[in-house]
Design a protein around this motif. Structure first.
Motif, PDB file in Angstrom:
ATOM      1  N   LEU A  92      -4.633 -41.887  18.622  1.00 48.05           N
ATOM      2  CA  LEU A  92      -3.014 -42.206  18.803  1.00 48.05           C
ATOM      3  C   LEU A  92      -2.811 -41.226  17.383  1.00 48.05           C
ATOM      4  CD1 LEU A  92      -2.608 -46.028  19.301  1.00 48.05           C
ATOM      5  CD2 LEU A  92      -2.406 -43.906  20.579  1.00 48.05           C
ATOM      6  N   GLY A  93      -1.169 -40.475  16.766  1.00 49.14           N
ATOM      7  CA  GLY A  93      -0.956 -39.850  16.088  1.00 49.14           C
ATOM      8  C   GLY A  93      -0.543 -41.152  15.148  1.00 49.14           C
ATOM      9  N   TYR A  94       0.246 -40.496  13.869  1.00 54.94           N
ATOM     10  CA  TYR A  94       0.823 -41.611  12.786  1.00 54.94           C
ATOM     11  C   TYR A  94       1.940 -41.237  12.441  1.00 54.94           C
ATOM     12  CZ  TYR A  94       0.794 -44.466   8.215  1.00 54.94           C
ATOM     13  OH  TYR A  94       0.973 -45.024   7.270  1.00 54.94           O
ATOM     14  N   THR A  95       2.581 -42.493  12.673  1.00 56.15           N
ATOM     15  CA  THR A  95       4.370 -42.206  13.033  1.00 56.15           C
ATOM     16  C   THR A  95       5.219 -42.351  10.892  1.00 56.15           C
ATOM     17  OG1 THR A  95       5.139 -42.944  14.803  1.00 56.15           O
ATOM     18  CG2 THR A  95       6.560 -43.286  13.295  1.00 56.15           C
ATOM     19  N   LEU A  96       5.435 -41.799  10.813  1.00 57.01           N
ATOM     20  CA  LEU A  96       6.126 -42.496   9.005  1.00 57.01           C
ATOM     21  C   LEU A  96       7.577 -41.713   9.548  1.00 57.01           C
ATOM     22  CD1 LEU A  96       4.134 -39.537   7.151  1.00 57.01           C
ATOM     23  CD2 LEU A  96       4.550 -41.944   6.992  1.00 57.01           C
ATOM     24  N   ILE A  97       8.447 -42.603   8.539  1.00 53.41           N
ATOM     25  CA  ILE A  97       9.775 -42.458   8.744  1.00 53.41           C
ATOM     26  C   ILE A  97      10.775 -42.903   7.228  1.00 53.41           C
ATOM     27  CG2 ILE A  97      12.577 -43.698  10.012  1.00 53.41           C
ATOM     28  CD1 ILE A  97      10.068 -44.927  12.557  1.00 53.41           C
ATOM     29  N   SER A  98      11.047 -41.963   7.106  1.00 46.47           N
ATOM     30  CA  SER A  98      12.465 -41.740   6.394  1.00 46.47           C
ATOM     31  C   SER A  98      13.545 -41.830   6.206  1.00 46.47           C
ATOM     32  CB  SER A  98      11.669 -40.007   5.511  1.00 46.47           C
ATOM     33  OG  SER A  98      13.258 -40.410   4.537  1.00 46.47           O
ATOM     34  N   GLU A 155      11.197 -29.860   6.661  1.00 46.38           N
ATOM     35  CA  GLU A 155       9.241 -29.162   6.871  1.00 46.38           C
ATOM     36  C   GLU A 155       8.006 -31.019   5.715  1.00 46.38           C
ATOM     37  OE1 GLU A 155       8.438 -26.345   4.518  1.00 46.38           O
ATOM     38  OE2 GLU A 155       7.798 -27.290   2.682  1.00 46.38           O
ATOM     39  N   VAL A 156       7.169 -30.766   6.287  1.00 46.05           N
ATOM     40  CA  VAL A 156       6.593 -31.926   6.200  1.00 46.05           C
ATOM     41  C   VAL A 156       5.106 -31.283   5.624  1.00 46.05           C
ATOM     42  CG1 VAL A 156       4.662 -33.803   6.581  1.00 46.05           C
ATOM     43  CG2 VAL A 156       6.800 -33.335   8.040  1.00 46.05           C
ATOM     44  N   THR A 157       4.443 -31.978   4.404  1.00 42.83           N
ATOM     45  CA  THR A 157       3.470 -31.264   3.601  1.00 42.83           C
ATOM     46  C   THR A 157       2.361 -32.380   2.851  1.00 42.83           C
ATOM     47  OG1 THR A 157       4.338 -31.992   1.144  1.00 42.83           O
ATOM     48  CG2 THR A 157       4.995 -29.667   2.258  1.00 42.83           C
ATOM     49  N   ILE A 158       1.318 -32.695   3.656  1.00 40.34           N
ATOM     50  CA  ILE A 158      -0.054 -32.832   3.264  1.00 40.34           C
ATOM     51  C   ILE A 158      -0.616 -32.641   2.010  1.00 40.34           C
ATOM     52  CG2 ILE A 158      -1.928 -34.364   4.594  1.00 40.34           C
ATOM     53  CD1 ILE A 158      -0.384 -34.460   6.788  1.00 40.34           C
ATOM     54  N   ASP A 159      -0.782 -33.370   1.376  1.00 38.98           N
ATOM     55  CA  ASP A 159      -1.146 -32.724   0.054  1.00 38.98           C
ATOM     56  C   ASP A 159      -1.167 -31.199  -0.665  1.00 38.98           C
ATOM     57  OD1 ASP A 159      -3.139 -35.009  -0.483  1.00 38.98           O
ATOM     58  OD2 ASP A 159      -4.767 -33.838   0.820  1.00 38.98           O
ATOM     59  N   ASN A 160       0.188 -31.472  -0.357  1.00 37.79           N
ATOM     60  CA  ASN A 160       0.831 -30.837  -1.678  1.00 37.79           C
ATOM     61  C   ASN A 160       0.856 -29.131  -0.295  1.00 37.79           C
ATOM     62  OD1 ASN A 160       2.260 -31.558  -3.065  1.00 37.79           O
ATOM     63  ND2 ASN A 160       0.409 -31.532  -4.446  1.00 37.79           N
ATOM     64  N   SER A 184       1.718 -29.242  14.851  1.00 41.01           N
ATOM     65  CA  SER A 184       0.873 -30.387  14.300  1.00 41.01           C
ATOM     66  C   SER A 184       1.588 -31.957  13.789  1.00 41.01           C
ATOM     67  CB  SER A 184      -0.608 -30.108  13.371  1.00 41.01           C
ATOM     68  OG  SER A 184      -0.661 -28.541  13.180  1.00 41.01           O
ATOM     69  N   TYR A 185       3.010 -31.963  14.136  1.00 43.10           N
ATOM     70  CA  TYR A 185       3.591 -33.038  14.516  1.00 43.10           C
ATOM     71  C   TYR A 185       5.172 -32.641  15.254  1.00 43.10           C
ATOM     72  CZ  TYR A 185       6.761 -30.724  10.977  1.00 43.10           C
ATOM     73  OH  TYR A 185       7.737 -29.396  10.601  1.00 43.10           O
ATOM     74  N   ASP A 186       5.498 -33.896  15.464  1.00 40.04           N
ATOM     75  CA  ASP A 186       6.631 -33.611  16.120  1.00 40.04           C
ATOM     76  C   ASP A 186       7.733 -34.695  15.471  1.00 40.04           C
ATOM     77  OD1 ASP A 186       5.586 -32.784  18.947  1.00 40.04           O
ATOM     78  OD2 ASP A 186       4.933 -34.850  19.220  1.00 40.04           O
ATOM     79  N   LEU A 187       9.144 -34.186  15.314  1.00 35.45           N
ATOM     80  CA  LEU A 187       9.883 -34.039  15.070  1.00 35.45           C
ATOM     81  C   LEU A 187      10.971 -35.446  16.120  1.00 35.45           C
ATOM     82  CD1 LEU A 187      11.921 -34.315  12.918  1.00 35.45           C
ATOM     83  CD2 LEU A 187      12.923 -32.128  13.476  1.00 35.45           C
ATOM     84  N   LEU A 206       5.634 -37.996  13.725  1.00 36.65           N
ATOM     85  CA  LEU A 206       4.773 -38.688  14.299  1.00 36.65           C
ATOM     86  C   LEU A 206       3.313 -37.204  14.771  1.00 36.65           C
ATOM     87  CD1 LEU A 206       2.891 -40.191  16.334  1.00 36.65           C
ATOM     88  CD2 LEU A 206       3.605 -39.142  18.249  1.00 36.65           C
ATOM     89  N   ILE A 207       2.117 -37.071  13.583  1.00 38.38           N
ATOM     90  CA  ILE A 207       1.152 -36.739  12.996  1.00 38.38           C
ATOM     91  C   ILE A 207       0.314 -36.703  13.732  1.00 38.38           C
ATOM     92  CG2 ILE A 207       0.604 -35.847  11.442  1.00 38.38           C
ATOM     93  CD1 ILE A 207       1.522 -36.617   9.257  1.00 38.38           C
ATOM     94  N   ALA A 208       0.539 -35.193  14.392  1.00 36.54           N
ATOM     95  CA  ALA A 208      -0.690 -35.294  15.726  1.00 36.54           C
ATOM     96  C   ALA A 208      -2.282 -35.434  15.743  1.00 36.54           C
ATOM     97  CB  ALA A 208      -0.747 -34.312  16.463  1.00 36.54           C
ATOM     98  N   PRO A 209      -2.827 -36.496  15.941  1.00 35.61           N
ATOM     99  CA  PRO A 209      -4.401 -37.142  15.681  1.00 35.61           C
ATOM    100  C   PRO A 209      -5.905 -35.718  15.763  1.00 35.61           C
ATOM    101  CG  PRO A 209      -3.576 -37.070  18.395  1.00 35.61           C
ATOM    102  CD  PRO A 209      -2.104 -36.964  17.707  1.00 35.61           C
ATOM    103  N   GLU A 210      -5.219 -34.950  16.385  1.00 32.84           N
ATOM    104  CA  GLU A 210      -5.664 -33.211  16.130  1.00 32.84           C
ATOM    105  C   GLU A 210      -5.420 -33.115  14.599  1.00 32.84           C
ATOM    106  OE1 GLU A 210      -4.673 -33.948  20.368  1.00 32.84           O
ATOM    107  OE2 GLU A 210      -3.575 -34.238  18.687  1.00 32.84           O
ATOM    108  N   TYR A 211      -4.675 -33.038  13.731  1.00 36.40           N
ATOM    109  CA  TYR A 211      -4.236 -32.949  12.444  1.00 36.40           C
ATOM    110  C   TYR A 211      -4.851 -33.994  11.686  1.00 36.40           C
ATOM    111  CZ  TYR A 211      -2.282 -31.092   8.330  1.00 36.40           C
ATOM    112  OH  TYR A 211      -2.371 -30.553   6.731  1.00 36.40           O
TER     113      TYR A 211
END
Length: 102
Positions: free
Chosen positions: A39-45, A54-59, A66-69, A78-83
């Motif tokens: 499963l991916g990981y969901t974030l809502i702002s 855009e999305v940044t991880i660790d800058n 690698s994600y779905d909007l 939704l950040i893809a599990p592969e990423y």
């Protein structure tokens, strides 16, 4: 050794400030994702969907593949599990960047 003299400036100085809005992650903050999950990981702002940039991880910018909007009023990704699987075990900083803030 050279000694520099300070020169007083008596003219007007005009300073301009540009503010960026800070949005809140209303779902998914401080969450945990387990390695080998399918499963991916969901974030809502609370930033508006149409302002998403855009999305940044660790800058580092995350590739759009690698994600779905997700469509909606607010920004949901939704950040893809592969990423996620490619990240090292430990804490990571995620930012959802919008046109006027992050």
């Amino acid at each position: 050794m050279t000694v520099l003299e300070a020169t007083a400036y008596t003219g007007r100085i005009i300073l301009y400030a540009k503010w960026k809005k800070v949005y809140n992650v209303v779902f998914g903050a401080d969450g945990i994702w387990m390695k080998e999950s399918t499963l991916g990981y969901t974030l809502i702002s609370d930033a508006l969907h149409d302002d998403f940039v855009e999305v940044t991880i660790d800058n580092c910018k995350v590739d759009e593949g690698s994600y779905d909007l997700i469509d909606g009023e607010y920004t949901e990704i939704l950040i893809a599990p592969e990423y996620l699987e490619s990240l090292s075990v430990g804490r990571h900083s995620v930012e959802i960047v919008s046109a006027d803030g992050k």
